[in-house]
Design an enzyme around this catalytic site. Structure first.
Site, mmCIF file in Angstrom:
data_model
loop_
_atom_site.group_PDB
_atom_site.id
_atom_site.type_symbol
_atom_site.label_atom_id
_atom_site.label_comp_id
_atom_site.label_asym_id
_atom_site.label_seq_id
_atom_site.Cartn_x
_atom_site.Cartn_y
_atom_site.Cartn_z
ATOM 1 N N HIS D 102 0.861 -1.182 0.000
ATOM 2 C CA HIS D 102 0.000 0.000 0.000
ATOM 3 C C HIS D 102 0.898 1.233 0.000
ATOM 4 O O HIS D 102 1.978 1.218 0.597
ATOM 5 C CB HIS D 102 -0.805 0.120 1.298
ATOM 6 C CG HIS D 102 -1.771 -0.954 1.567
ATOM 7 N ND1 HIS D 102 -1.424 -2.122 2.193
ATOM 8 C CD2 HIS D 102 -3.110 -1.028 1.358
ATOM 9 C CE1 HIS D 102 -2.514 -2.867 2.345
ATOM 10 N NE2 HIS D 102 -3.541 -2.243 1.845
ATOM 11 N N ASP D 105 2.205 2.004 3.383
ATOM 12 C CA ASP D 105 3.163 1.078 3.987
ATOM 13 C C ASP D 105 4.588 1.585 3.813
ATOM 14 O O ASP D 105 5.427 1.422 4.696
ATOM 15 C CB ASP D 105 3.098 -0.307 3.322
ATOM 16 C CG ASP D 105 1.729 -0.948 3.401
ATOM 17 O OD1 ASP D 105 0.883 -0.468 4.174
ATOM 18 O OD2 ASP D 105 1.507 -1.936 2.675
ATOM 19 N N GLU D 269 -9.333 -13.314 -1.682
ATOM 20 C CA GLU D 269 -8.616 -13.661 -0.445
ATOM 21 C C GLU D 269 -9.307 -14.836 0.221
ATOM 22 O O GLU D 269 -10.536 -14.834 0.391
ATOM 23 C CB GLU D 269 -8.573 -12.462 0.506
ATOM 24 C CG GLU D 269 -7.787 -12.821 1.771
ATOM 25 C CD GLU D 269 -7.643 -11.705 2.775
ATOM 26 O OE1 GLU D 269 -7.305 -10.574 2.384
ATOM 27 O OE2 GLU D 269 -7.868 -11.982 3.969
ATOM 28 N N HIS D 272 -11.418 -13.901 3.209
ATOM 29 C CA HIS D 272 -12.612 -13.128 2.823
ATOM 30 C C HIS D 272 -13.673 -14.052 2.246
ATOM 31 O O HIS D 272 -14.876 -13.827 2.435
ATOM 32 C CB HIS D 272 -12.250 -12.039 1.813
ATOM 33 C CG HIS D 272 -11.293 -11.010 2.355
ATOM 34 N ND1 HIS D 272 -10.802 -9.982 1.606
ATOM 35 C CD2 HIS D 272 -10.745 -10.865 3.590
ATOM 36 C CE1 HIS D 272 -9.987 -9.241 2.343
ATOM 37 N NE2 HIS D 272 -9.931 -9.770 3.550
ATOM 38 N N ASP D 310 -6.490 -13.690 9.064
ATOM 39 C CA ASP D 310 -5.331 -13.543 8.174
ATOM 40 C C ASP D 310 -4.142 -14.381 8.613
ATOM 41 O O ASP D 310 -3.005 -13.886 8.674
ATOM 42 C CB ASP D 310 -4.916 -12.058 8.114
ATOM 43 C CG ASP D 310 -5.862 -11.203 7.290
ATOM 44 O OD1 ASP D 310 -6.607 -11.742 6.464
ATOM 45 O OD2 ASP D 310 -5.850 -9.964 7.468
ATOM 46 N N ASP D 340 -1.331 -12.384 2.112
ATOM 47 C CA ASP D 340 -1.990 -11.360 2.929
ATOM 48 C C ASP D 340 -2.240 -11.986 4.292
ATOM 49 O O ASP D 340 -3.375 -12.253 4.687
ATOM 50 C CB ASP D 340 -3.289 -10.904 2.265
ATOM 51 C CG ASP D 340 -3.769 -9.579 2.857
ATOM 52 O OD1 ASP D 340 -3.119 -9.086 3.789
ATOM 53 O OD2 ASP D 340 -4.783 -9.036 2.391
HETATM 54 CO CO LIG Z 1 -6.431 -9.311 1.202
HETATM 55 CO CO LIG Z 2 -8.000 -10.482 5.236
#
Ligand SMILES: [Co+2]
Ligand SMILES: [Co+2]
Ligand SMILES: [Co+2]
Ligand SMILES: [Co+2]
Ligand SMILES: [Co+2]
Ligand SMILES: [Co+2]
Ligand SMILES: [Co+2]
Ligand SMILES: [Co+2]
Lengths: 435, 435, 435, 435
Positions: D102, D105, D269, D272, D310, D340
């Protein structure tokens, strides 16, 4: 105390159901008598220091949104004092009879445990002054054994006995402060007493550590003459993958295991009930059935999200049945309704805190009135009793008393009991006529 | 016994990991020694009468898809006999050492309880013959207290004591039959012992009824000299909204409440664990920590669906850690792995039953080998022990023994314990090297 | 028509909020004008043939508990006629303006599709008579493409094209019958259009089959001159592991893919919304935002259980906001509130069906009144509009119109917008003042 | 670059399955050919800047536990440079071919957007140097539009157009930086593009804003000549109650609505997917069926916890089928497997980061080998094709082509298709023989 934080607002008043004043009570009328007791004495509402004054509006994906003067840079003790003043400003403007706090809410973490202890001592003295001046009482105190990195792997259940000792230091002080401040309960929430992975966890050992810790706390309570109730607050998960105080039934088993079921009761949080896969009413009913009902952390969760959203309650219909249940069992003794609830992260205006509490208190009051109607009506209770009436008969009494399995079996062989309707829809309608 | 149902298939044999024969064992080699015990004696695999022979392939939105000869119209006793023969054909072709059954699986409901009892007596005698002829043993028996409409509002917890007596009749007979047939456990699953709505439910009373019933069963067990284990099978919900035997920790509290924690153990079902919001390993670990581990109902749930899918297990990696945990604690005594699992509704070919069991047994065997490697490697155990090593030191011993809260607090005040890594990822990798 | 099934009960009447008559409406007053329209015309309540007359009270662990005369042994057509008479007795006693049905609800499965078709033709003719005599209208018809074993692997999405053709036969007849009977919508619920395992599933192909089928249905609708609405009812899972019509947003994407988004709308079921992880209001809002809002299957799920409990609604507070949302968008055109709800399995008394519907209809009526108050008050709407007012300004208009990313970025670089409170708690209180 | 952070560790090497070296690859052998392609080119592993270098170990109940030098007090740019050096030390020691980041980051938030932009420009120049020196490539860049309080109510979907413009500023810069740095994809994750309450939300308007924003991004991509893929990362909830990019099917509908389905693909993901109630394989299959498969955010969730945990993947069996599915469709084009994933909060030792990535990469490599075996074996594919073979016949072709509903119905009336087994258990066993 300096200038007001909640400017332009005086003490919130009761204006009745027809009022459209945003910051007035429509249902909460503290002196109104309900089933022979003042509404305020039924509800024993407490405002929570933690959520309303210490949480900056952060979430796992973003920083604080709440720009509070006492969260800015500065001398930590001075900031804590400002925070305390604003907290009491809120308590008083709401007319809340109680508040609740963690040690770390009122006194910051300092360089060492000893310094932290000293700061806590000084600030609780100041707190005493606020209590005396305002008349707001302490429903319960507790120690924050979850935020500091030393507790990342548990407090009492930590693999390192030094951490257990640090936790003992905090709890001793928080319990004694609660006693000194006139608190009527002391709460333990074991947010780190659980595990993230079983790979590194010895569950039997950790449960014994936790039992040992709780035993120490109970003994200390008696030693110092604290007559309030020790409460465990169940929560199934979050922050850890699994917490040992999972739900009311689990806590009951734990208390029985360590012989503490008459010494300790539960502080049931609505959102923790739902995270555990139970309705709030179920947790209340379970605690009553098992004899360990203590107090309530009032909030609501989001039915679609899987974490502790800790929202303010806003549906009195949902709360009417648990309320009736509490009333039927005689109401609170030392317990009360603590708002373990926080405004939403986007509620960045100072008066959002007021709207949240006014709405929450009114929801409780309205639920109390509905619950009282259910109790006074009495049909739910009598229909329920009637459903089990057969157990008063001869067969019922012998089954509970004299017969063994063979005797019961012989009695059963000749029978062909007919299903009777459970009447669920009719009962739901009955409730709806009263709420 | 008439002609074969599973035609074209002989007894399933072990052919080793490289075999590509669909109906052969690749991992289940019953006589292979694992940690000093035959694989078959570790696993104690049982096939379940209920799912494989009594379920017609129906679901809440559709009727049966499985066209079994013994489910067609006809004399119920003759059909039950055909079913029994096919069941033993399966048990034997699989080489399964055990089976499990409900009373109603082997003998149908007749016009009255007495007639049902008589039919059950006759058919269990026939069952005895099958057992003797085949050498397949009985892991446990149980009574179906959930299908008949009389139990719709509970068996022991029914508001009508007559239903309690009927349940006693069934359990007495099922327990005595289990004893007679050489069964080594007796299971109680309280599928209707719970509530659909709290509106019509007196939870405290129902818990007492359930405690009373279980006490009767335990007393009868001793009276008839049954030395097997009485097992409760926890399940949180389904068919009712809430069942009292919610999970292992809840059952423990219930047993403690009625003084039965040394008389009764738990039969943990994988899919019931996940419905309760726990991992299967968690439930095993909890039962071990609380001293009530008994037996396993092996299956798997669907991680995305919220009901009891009871699928056959197919991931040995997932089962390796629970297996290692069971091995470390010495393995089963009277318990075993019962496949409380059913084929999918679309698996309408007769040999789908064979594929399902062969795959399930192989998954268990492979998990056993992986679990044994973990145990033999020993690092998980020693790293875990090391993590708590501090508790063997002076402070640890005094905290568990002599110190009170004040003493612990004083010890804690001078300390500043440093967080130590929990090593979760490293431990996960260690497991992965071995499974 | 023979004797009454619901004996001792005449047509349910409106008696007002203070009535304590169990079987009277307290809120449902069909001719009362609400926002310029009769209450009955707003709600367009429909009773569901399926749940109330065809479900025997079974669940996955037990057989039927509801002892209905038309479910006993006998000539299937005669039984279907009895069932039809009782159904219309209920519709009329409730004063329900509409009903809904599956083909198989009114006409049983016979030996072959052709015979089934003929029976369906005869019984729908009889149904026409009931409709004419009673004045109860048909909200929608549908075909049961999920109960028969031939559909176990899907109807339109079946791997076998013959099953697709059978489904076409049923849908053609059900659609034409709906047209003939004056129905104003036709519903497709794809309970088997999904998968149990991806191992044997070609998702792209199955989606194309489903798109093809729906296209055929739409073309046939136009061909026969049916001017009602074709509705898809989303559901995420159950009976299969995954259904393609998962939720409103998924159905929208599906319709767009096959160019049907102007031909087909959604029938949103409350309990299907929650099974998909959404609030009911979310699904309504999504359908409105995407332009595919059609009709509602009104019921409620259990927030703790993971299957379709299809309970009658009983909380008007929960329904007030979705109701306001529907009112603001102009209310139903062809849609209505169909009670896709069933009594509990323990509700075995015939009048439980009446209590359930009276409570459900009253809940809807009370929610309608609350929703209308919210709409009339107008503050929610205006506060919402005000929140987005900035988009009417110059920057807002250019962002939506002229600027490209670089232009927008350049505009943004000099800005430092201040967070404004989302006012959630204040808005919740506003709602609570009105419901 | 200064001294090493991960001391005592050199570049991780492949040592083969029998290695017991904790920090060695047992399965990841980058040059090994798998189905005609280098393992590294199949997997395209990327390390994530965000989780491994910017997250301090905090959770909603506790502060940071990870004592990283670059998170201490100091000059923010200097700290960002230290962080960058340690990041590349990790990338290189792992031998990871890619990383992802990002904007925030690598470059901190400064006093104003313009200053932040300038700092970002300087630090991405430095990043370019690191890329060139190390040979580690950029899989994708993205802009953090969720952490800053200005985005609390959305970025593109904010009620304030100024916030939309700020978001445009960030995305323009992040997209151009990604282009400049040789990135092959650009990701948008709409963590704040959703709502906390519908009370204050205009969903139709917000969707249009989001469609407008995405259109701008796509146009800008073409204008600057970026040939990489624009990816949307679906997530159903968290941090908000509901996010518009709920899951793959929802994103597809959104793309169709705004005509972007050929311009944008999805970054799926794993965690997700499970938060949305889907298996990971389901999301991959859906994206492939709808033609929008792009890239993967590899991690795993906790099956019992309802938030985005995560975690690093550690079960190759679970990943074998999604891997086979990706391989069958030809593998990644611009996409890859981005971790991730974050270490657990208790994993405070620096080398925990290494263990986590080594285990994760090895899990992927092992899953790749298993997936390749499934593809090479071919039976899954051919059995699946065979299941649908009927659609190649005359009836199948006419149903897909010429027949209308009436024609299909007429064809169906004479048929009585027999259910064929779905073979789920047999297929599961087949998979188990190969993984
Ligand atoms: Co992700
Ligand atoms: Co996540
Ligand atoms: Co709480
Ligand atoms: Co909470
Ligand atoms: Co079981
Ligand atoms: Co089960
Ligand atoms: Co429905
Ligand atoms: Co439903």
């Amino acid at each position: 105390m300096t200038e007001a934080y909640f400017t332009g607002v005086e003490r919130i008043r009761y204006e009745g159901p027809d009022s459209d004043t945003p910051l007035a009570y429509r249902w909460y009328d503290p002196d109104r008598m309900v089933l022979g007791r003042r509404m305020a004495d039924h509800l024993r509402v407490a405002v929570c220091y933690w959520h309303s004054f210490c949480w900056p509006g952060s979430d796992p994906f973003g920083g604080g949104t709440l720009d509070r003067p006492w969260m800015r840079a500065g001398d930590p003790v001075a900031l804590a004092e400002t925070k305390m003043d604003v907290a009491f400003e809120l308590f008083e403007k709401l007319g809340a009879p109680f508040f609740t706090f963690h040690d770390r809410d009122v006194a910051p973490e300092m360089g060492s445990l000893r310094e932290t202890q000293a700061t806590f001592a000084r600030l609780t003295e100041r707190l005493q002054g606020c209590i005396e001046r305002s008349g707001v009482k302490l429903l319960w105190g507790t120690a924050n054994l979850f935020s500091h990195p030393r507790y990342m792997a548990g407090a009492a259940t930590n693999p390192d006995p030094e951490v257990f000792a640090c936790a003992a230091a905090q709890v001793r002080d928080a319990l004694e402060a609660t006693h000194r401040l006139g608190g009527v309960n002391y709460v333990l929430w074991g947010g780190r007493e659980g595990y993230d992975t079983l790979l590194n966890t010895d569950m039997a050992r950790e449960l014994d550590q936790l039992g040992r810790f709780l035993t120490m706390v109970v003994e200390h309570k008696h030693k110092i003459g604290f007559t309030g109730t020790i409460l465990i607050e169940p929560k199934p998960m979050e922050p850890t993958k699994h917490q040992y105080d999972h739900d009311v039934a689990t806590v009951y088993g734990f208390l029985k295991r360590y012989g503490l079921e008459r010494e300790v009761a539960v502080n049931i949080e609505v959102n923790h009930a739902t995270l555990a896969g139970h309705s709030f009413e179920h947790e209340v009913a379970t605690a009553q059935a098992l004899g360990i009902f203590g107090s309530i952390d009032m909030n609501r969760g989001d039915p679609q999200n899987g974490w502790d959203t800790d929202q303010f309650p806003n549906d009195h219909v949902e709360l009417a049945l648990p309320m009736a249940r509490i009333l039927e069992a005689g109401g609170f003794t030392t317990g009360g309704f603590n708002f373990d609830a926080k405004i939403r992260r986007q509620s960045v205006a100072p008066d959002d805190l007021l709207h949240a509490h006014v709405g929450g208190i009114d929801t409780l009051a309205r639920a109390l009135l509905a619950g009282a109607r259910l109790v006074e009506d009495g049909r739910l209770r009598s229909l329920r009793a009637e459903r089990y009436a057969g157990w008063k008969g001869d067969l019922g009494q012998r089954l509970l008393g004299g017969l063994d399995l063979a005797g019961a079996a012989d009695a059963g062989l000749g029978l062909d009991p007919r299903p009777r309707s459970g009447r669920q829809e009719m009962l739901e309608n009955l409730v709806n006529r009263l709420v």
